[in-house]
Design a protein around this motif. Structure first.
Motif, PDB file in Angstrom:
ATOM      1  N   ALA A   1     -23.099  49.482  99.255  1.00 54.24           N
ATOM      2  CA  ALA A   1     -22.748  48.080  99.048  1.00 54.24           C
ATOM      3  C   ALA A   1     -22.612  47.815  97.554  1.00 54.24           C
ATOM      4  O   ALA A   1     -23.108  48.584  96.736  1.00 54.24           O
ATOM      5  CB  ALA A   1     -23.804  47.162  99.657  1.00 54.24           C
TER       6      ALA A   1
ATOM      7  N   ASP B   1     -26.551  42.388  99.649  1.00 54.18           N
ATOM      8  CA  ASP B   1     -25.670  42.694 100.779  1.00 54.18           C
ATOM      9  C   ASP B   1     -26.211  43.870 101.588  1.00 54.18           C
ATOM     10  O   ASP B   1     -26.187  43.856 102.815  1.00 54.18           O
ATOM     11  CB  ASP B   1     -24.259  43.015 100.297  1.00 54.18           C
ATOM     12  N   ALA B   2     -26.690  44.900 100.903  1.00 56.13           N
ATOM     13  CA  ALA B   2     -27.243  46.072 101.585  1.00 56.13           C
ATOM     14  C   ALA B   2     -28.484  45.689 102.382  1.00 56.13           C
ATOM     15  O   ALA B   2     -28.655  46.104 103.530  1.00 56.13           O
ATOM     16  CB  ALA B   2     -27.571  47.163 100.575  1.00 56.13           C
TER      17      ALA B   2
ATOM     18  N   ALA C   1     -18.858  51.420  95.265  1.00 60.27           N
ATOM     19  CA  ALA C   1     -20.079  50.764  95.726  1.00 60.27           C
ATOM     20  C   ALA C   1     -21.260  51.612  95.299  1.00 60.27           C
ATOM     21  O   ALA C   1     -21.112  52.780  94.949  1.00 60.27           O
ATOM     22  CB  ALA C   1     -20.064  50.600  97.232  1.00 60.27           C
TER      23      ALA C   1
ATOM     24  N   TYR D   1     -27.583  43.720 105.514  1.00 57.78           N
ATOM     25  CA  TYR D   1     -27.018  44.616 106.529  1.00 57.78           C
ATOM     26  C   TYR D   1     -28.126  45.373 107.264  1.00 57.78           C
ATOM     27  O   TYR D   1     -28.137  45.451 108.495  1.00 57.78           O
ATOM     28  CB  TYR D   1     -26.037  45.598 105.892  1.00 57.78           C
TER      29      TYR D   1
ATOM     30  N   ARG E   1     -16.816  39.969  99.544  1.00 56.97           N
ATOM     31  CA  ARG E   1     -17.909  40.716  98.918  1.00 56.97           C
ATOM     32  C   ARG E   1     -17.917  42.155  99.406  1.00 56.97           C
ATOM     33  O   ARG E   1     -18.958  42.768  99.523  1.00 56.97           O
ATOM     34  CB  ARG E   1     -19.239  40.045  99.218  1.00 56.97           C
ATOM     35  N   GLY E   2     -16.733  42.701  99.708  1.00 56.29           N
ATOM     36  CA  GLY E   2     -16.646  44.097 100.102  1.00 56.29           C
ATOM     37  C   GLY E   2     -16.745  44.987  98.883  1.00 56.29           C
ATOM     38  O   GLY E   2     -17.234  44.594  97.838  1.00 56.29           O
TER      39      GLY E   2
END
Length: 82
Positions: free
Chosen positions: A45, A50-51, A24, A54, A12-13
């Motif tokens: 992201a 995901d962001a 992104a 993090y 999931r990069g």
């Protein structure tokens, strides 16, 4: 041996864009601690989830009051930030 991670979650990069660079979205997380100046953290992201994960891990003390979606950014593949 089976992995507990699904293939969709394993990578999931940043996603590869049409021009070959990784892409992104830039998210800005803002907190307003009382009468002080608002603090903000920028995170790049692919997904908001995901962001957010993090920011919660990296800055647990940050009380998020607003999330803004910024621009689509590109990073050259293989850069240390990728």
């Amino acid at each position: 041996m089976n992995s507990s991670r699904t293939p969709a979650l394993a990578n999931r990069g940043f996603r590869t864009g049409a021009g070959g660079a990784c892409e992104a979205t830039l998210f800005r997380f803002t907190c307003t601690p009382g009468a002080q100046e608002p603090k903000s953290k920028d995170v790049a992201a692919v997904h908001l989830d995901d962001a957010y994960a993090y920011v919660r891990r990296r800055y647990p003390e940050l009380r998020i009051s607003r999330i803004e979606t910024g621009e689509l950014i590109e990073i050259v593949s293989g850069a240390p930030l990728d």
